[in-house]
Design a protein around this motif. Sequence first.
Motif, short mmCIF file in Angstrom:
data_model
loop_
_atom_site.label_atom_id
_atom_site.label_comp_id
_atom_site.label_asym_id
_atom_site.label_seq_id
_atom_site.Cartn_x
_atom_site.Cartn_y
_atom_site.Cartn_z
N ARG A 31 -13.06 2.29 5.45
CA ARG A 31 -13.49 2.59 6.80
C ARG A 31 -14.81 1.87 7.05
N ARG A 63 -8.06 2.13 0.48
CA ARG A 63 -8.36 2.70 1.80
C ARG A 63 -9.84 2.49 2.10
N GLU A 96 -9.08 3.25 8.03
CA GLU A 96 -9.03 4.57 8.64
C GLU A 96 -9.73 4.55 10.00
N SER A 131 -3.38 1.80 -4.09
CA SER A 131 -3.77 1.83 -2.68
C SER A 131 -5.26 1.54 -2.56
N GLY A 163 -15.03 2.24 0.98
CA GLY A 163 -13.69 2.74 0.70
C GLY A 163 -13.52 3.13 -0.74
N SER A 207 0.83 -1.20 0.00
CA SER A 207 0.00 0.00 0.00
C SER A 207 0.87 1.26 0.00
N GLU A 222 -5.89 -0.54 3.75
CA GLU A 222 -5.55 0.39 4.83
C GLU A 222 -6.85 0.91 5.44
#
Length: 539
Positions: free
Chosen positions: A340, A338, A461, A336, A348, A255, A459
């Motif tokens: 949540r 990301r 958050e 990447s 995401g 990432s 990833e």
Amino acid sequence: VYKRQPLDSLDHIVIVTDQLLADTVGVSRLRAWLQSGGRIWVMADQVSPESVRALLGDAVCYGVVDRVQLNEFELERIAGVFQPANASETWSSETPVDLLRVMVDTDDVQCRVDGWPAAFWMPVGQGEVLFTTLEAPGWVQDQSPTQALQSVARRFFVKRLDPPQHTEQLGTYLSKEIGYEIPTRGLIAALLGSNVLAILAGGIWLARRRELQYMGLLVPAAAVLTTIVLLVVANKKTSAVPSTIARGQIVQAASGSSEVHVESVAAIYSQEARSLPIESPPQAIAWLPQDEAFAGMRRIRWDDSGNSEWLFVKQPPNKVTHATTNAVAMLPSAWSVRGRFTPEGLQGRVAGLDPSKFADPVVISAASPNLSVSIDAESGQFESGESEILLPDQFFDAGLMSDSQQDRQALLRHLHDDDSAFFPKRPSLFFWTDPVDAGTSFGDGFVQRGWALAKIPIELERLESGSPFLVPASFVRIDAHLGEKGPSTVFNAETGRWLESMNRPNESELRCVVPRVLLPCELRRCRLAMRITAPGRTV
């Protein structure tokens, strides 16, 4: 033992200086070695955060607070697989030692000094990185290693397994990419459309001349002519298999990094015998199998810049051969993912690549259920909830799968069943896309086909305080709780699977671990689903 990469003969690497930044190619090969199962010990008190970031990208799991000197401290060992319970020992000396005090974002802290992390682990692909923040003399007391150092060493100094190779699995499914070329739907539609237009134009012309009785001849004549054209096109397409190179790739991305590790298998077919010029840049190495198809003397030559070239390679006619490439490829922009958690589940965005080229995305972790994902082809936004959890050994949320989806699911099942630990412990997004250009070339005159199976770690958050959220089961890790009876003997926390046959009663204590970014949190509701086949037994 035959080694494919320059670092494959090493079991462990210890980094104690910043010289790592001086060699870009060396960093790329070190990262590829780590992702394929290597173990690296980074002495963070001696290595700058910039050097660590050059190796790991944005995935660095700690931030520096300050540096202090200590003459005495308490060195605590955290309970784990090799440590049944927390234990501590004291250290003192007239000569102070340095402690780099850091804040970490990992659950795998093995030792602490006065409450600060002193030794912690971070998974990277199939490998692991050990970080220590205490200066070397602090791990030794009275010229003997401390119990904490012995505990760290037992885990770190483990012989590295040979890097997993998926040549056989990829090669099996690549063979289907080489064959007769089927006429496209567009070509068939154009021929049939031309047939309709010819009949329509002829009918209008005959109607104006008041000779519609000739339509009885026009229609079968047009049908016969279209049939002849279709047969000619089909015969031309299927009379010979075109010279083809089909590539199947496994792409592993870190990432926030624009570099990806690419394991590629090329299935090569040629209608006639030819020389096969195989050239690779410094970041890639191509290997040919010990196959009778490549009979005779072969050599590989490297120049001063690191480029490699195979010499005296002959491709036999009408035979499929395979070549394997391991490479570190540079992307135009970093990939990447990301996400949540929201009250509906996971939301995401995917960045760094065209989401319209995604196919069959799914969230996979080694010991948790798979999670189906839907991605918007324009914005790259995705969402998934509790209802998208898939059954064991399922990788697609589709009642009726296409032929390509069936092949993809079969490949993923093979990768899941082998012993190479292909799927990571950390939830990652898997998807199918176009092959990545790894730099290796096989000459001109080939039809290019292929696909890539890519995986990117997700990833997560952190949420605002007080925000409600729902965690799908794919992000809940189930660990064997040590408790009073020790670790479970019937549950494998690495794979998330139970022992298939038990002949006596057993009790196991388990714990459910949510992602660290959600802690601390308040549990309001938990849904537990179990599928049990135990006739005549009490659960």
